[in-house]
Scaffold this active site. Structure first.
Site, PDB file in Angstrom:
ATOM      1  CG  HIS A 187      11.536 -22.166  -7.798  1.00  0.00           C
ATOM      2  ND1 HIS A 187      11.372 -21.148  -6.928  1.00  0.00           N
ATOM      3  CD2 HIS A 187      12.280 -23.332  -7.364  1.00  0.00           C
ATOM      4  CE1 HIS A 187      12.318 -21.834  -5.666  1.00  0.00           C
ATOM      5  NE2 HIS A 187      12.893 -22.802  -6.212  1.00  0.00           N
ATOM      6  CG  ASP A 202      16.433 -24.528  -6.932  1.00  0.00           C
ATOM      7  OD1 ASP A 202      16.977 -23.714  -5.714  1.00  0.00           O
ATOM      8  OD2 ASP A 202      15.293 -24.800  -6.649  1.00  0.00           O
ATOM      9  CD  GLU A 223      12.880 -22.948  -2.723  1.00  0.00           C
ATOM     10  OE1 GLU A 223      14.191 -23.129  -3.325  1.00  0.00           O
ATOM     11  OE2 GLU A 223      12.030 -23.728  -2.762  1.00  0.00           O
ATOM     12  CG  HIS A 281      13.038 -25.321   1.138  1.00  0.00           C
ATOM     13  ND1 HIS A 281      13.772 -26.447   1.597  1.00  0.00           N
ATOM     14  CD2 HIS A 281      12.861 -25.542   0.149  1.00  0.00           C
ATOM     15  CE1 HIS A 281      14.155 -27.321   0.608  1.00  0.00           C
ATOM     16  NE2 HIS A 281      13.440 -26.780  -0.561  1.00  0.00           N
ATOM     17  CG  HIS A 340       8.878 -25.375  -0.482  1.00  0.00           C
ATOM     18  ND1 HIS A 340       9.067 -26.811  -0.223  1.00  0.00           N
ATOM     19  CD2 HIS A 340       9.418 -24.999  -1.619  1.00  0.00           C
ATOM     20  CE1 HIS A 340       9.865 -26.985  -1.473  1.00  0.00           C
ATOM     21  NE2 HIS A 340      10.076 -25.982  -1.944  1.00  0.00           N
ATOM     22  CG  HIS A 373       8.608 -24.131  -7.007  1.00  0.00           C
ATOM     23  ND1 HIS A 373       8.764 -23.083  -6.048  1.00  0.00           N
ATOM     24  CD2 HIS A 373       9.373 -25.177  -6.331  1.00  0.00           C
ATOM     25  CE1 HIS A 373       9.555 -23.411  -5.143  1.00  0.00           C
ATOM     26  NE2 HIS A 373       9.858 -24.658  -5.288  1.00  0.00           N
ATOM     27  CG  ASP A 420      11.826 -26.808  -8.389  1.00  0.00           C
ATOM     28  OD1 ASP A 420      12.789 -26.199  -8.224  1.00  0.00           O
ATOM     29  OD2 ASP A 420      11.121 -27.615  -7.571  1.00  0.00           O
TER      30      ASP A 420
END
Ligand SMILES: *[C@@H]1O[C@H](CO)[C@@H](O)[C@H](O)[C@H]1NC(C)=O
Ligand SMILES: *[C@@H]1O[C@H](CO)[C@@H](O)[C@H](O)[C@H]1NC(C)=O
Ligand SMILES: *[C@@H]1O[C@H](CO)[C@@H](O)[C@H](O)[C@H]1NC(C)=O
Length: 402
Positions: A54, A56, A162, A189, A230, A251, A320
């Site tokens: 993961h 972003d 995600e 999420h 999540h 993650h 992450d």
């Protein structure tokens, strides 16, 4: 606000800079005994792809650059252009990253609104930056693809979607995201979807609805990884009991060390081991240490814990980066992965275990997911044509009823 850094010079100049970046080694004093593990860690990551679950970066691109990747030179130090700023090409190379699930993330406030559009835009920007830097990245969708890219010294680049709200409760939309190349969907999420509960959002469904269970099976049929980062504990358990293929946590860290709902409890870890899946450990200090501050050593404690409980076959890395506002001391950005492996060596982890943690576990999971999808296809299993019950999406003013 920072000023724009125009690339101007185009792909040829860009390529030259990448070549230099690859040649620059992590600065290590080879004679110093405390660095011998670091050298060994770097060697290990040059033999076995490090696959992070993961990152972003695409979200940073959206928030900080309006997705205008043409305007920037991602193969230079980009720290001043992003918040947070954990990722750029020189630091990815320094960190010996082998492959990455690039998160195509949609914020929860877009649920029941324009989540599908934003999801498409994030896949678009990911595919565009991969194409702009062909010497660094290669778009891949399979375990074989990751290994082939790695053998060509490219960072295998996969799409992870995600937030389950991105498919607007539609299995057909899920299938189209798969066709675009998405290889995992994080079921939620921070918000519940109409069919699954998030980790901290009131648990209206007590887990997965029947539609949510159908969705897990449709992902199995497609060959798409079910990502349980999540989600609520009940969703973790129900997804693990419904799925016909191994699952991942892209993650997530250990709840027994830091008691937050985002982390994975011991009983779920034991089910994960039976399922054959992999838990990719998150570096966010608030999930690692339950405070705003954490160290590399605190992160390594999570790896030790999972190994002791369920063995090294079910552990991976899901840092992450760019998705967390703070990072642990010693793991500040994507250049630091070798230090984590050096620390685990220091703690007695064997090379064979560390290769699994780096990438072999995830490759095993992907191959099994791919095999099950092929098997179901050979058996003639057809796409699921179920629609969500309209009552479950009645709050959505954007649904036309067509
Ligand atoms: C992004 O777009 C917004 C709105 O159009 C604008 O105000 C902002 O300056 C842009 N930022 C960058 C970095 O281009
Ligand atoms: C947080 O880190 C400190 C310092 O390393 C350590 O003493 C403490 O046990 C950690 N707490 C958790 C929950 O990891
Ligand atoms: C913890 O982190 C915060 C925010 O990053 C920082 O301001 C603070 O100084 C840190 N505290 C310690 C004890 O390191």
């Amino acid at each position: 606000m920072v000023s724009l850094q125009k690339s101007g010079t185009g792909i040829l100049a860009v390529t030259a800079v990448v070549a230099v970046a690859i040649a620059v080694p992590l600065t290590v004093n080879k004679n110093s005994p405390e660095n011998s593990n670091l050298n060994a860690a770097i060697q290990l990551l040059e033999q076995t792809p490090l696959i992070d679950g993961h990152n972003d970066w695409t979200t940073s691109m959206r928030y900080s650059l309006n997705n205008s990747v043409n305007e920037y030179t991602l193969d230079t130090d980009m720290r001043e252009y992003y918040t947070p700023s954990h990722t750029d090409i020189p630091r990815l190379r320094e960190g010996r990253l082998g492959a990455q699930f690039w998160s195509c993330f949609v914020v929860c406030s877009a649920q029941q609104k324009d989540a599908v559009r934003i999801g498409l835009e994030q896949i678009d920007v990911m595919k565009r930056f991969i194409k702009l830097y062909p010497d660094t990245f290669e778009f891949v969708t399979t375990a074989d693809g990751i290994e082939a890219a790695f053998s060509r010294k490219k960072i295998g680049s996969l799409i992870g979607v995600e937030g389950g709200h991105i498919i607007d409760s539609s299995l057909a939309t899920l299938r189209m995201f798969y066709d675009m190349g998405a290889r995992y969907l994080t079921l939620t999420h921070t918000c519940n979807t109409p069919w699954a509960d998030a980790s901290d959002d009131g648990y209206p469904h007590n887990g997965l609805t029947e539609f949510g269970k159908s969705l897990v099976l449709e992902m199995n049929r497609l060959g798409m990884l079910v990502d349980l980062a999540h989600v609520s504990t009940e969703v973790m358990k129900q997804a693990l009991s419904v799925t016909q293929a191994p699952v991942i946590f892209s993650h997530s860290s250990v709840r027994a060390i830091c008691d937050v709902q985002r982390n994975v409890p011991d009983d779920v870890m034991k089910s994960l081991a039976q399922n054959g899946g992999v838990m990719m450990i998150n570096f966010f200090p608030n999930y690692v240490n339950c405070t705003d501050n954490a160290t590399l050593s605190n992160v390594a404690d999570h790896f030790d814990y999972v190994k002791t409980l369920i063995g090294a076959d079910h552990i991976g890395v899901g840092a992450d980066y760019d998705g967390i506002p703070r990072t642990p001391e010693g793991l500040e950005d994507v250049s630091k992965y070798p230090y984590l492996f050096a620390e685990l060596m220091e703690r007695g982890w064997k090379d064979e275990e560390l290769k699994k943690v780096a990438g072999l576990n995830l490759l095993r999971v992907m191959r099994e997911v791919e095999r099950i999808a092929r098997e179901q296809s050979d058996e003639g299993l057809l796409p699921n044509e179920e629609f969500i019950n309209p009552v479950d999406v009645k709050e959505n003013p954007c649904r036309s009823g067509f």
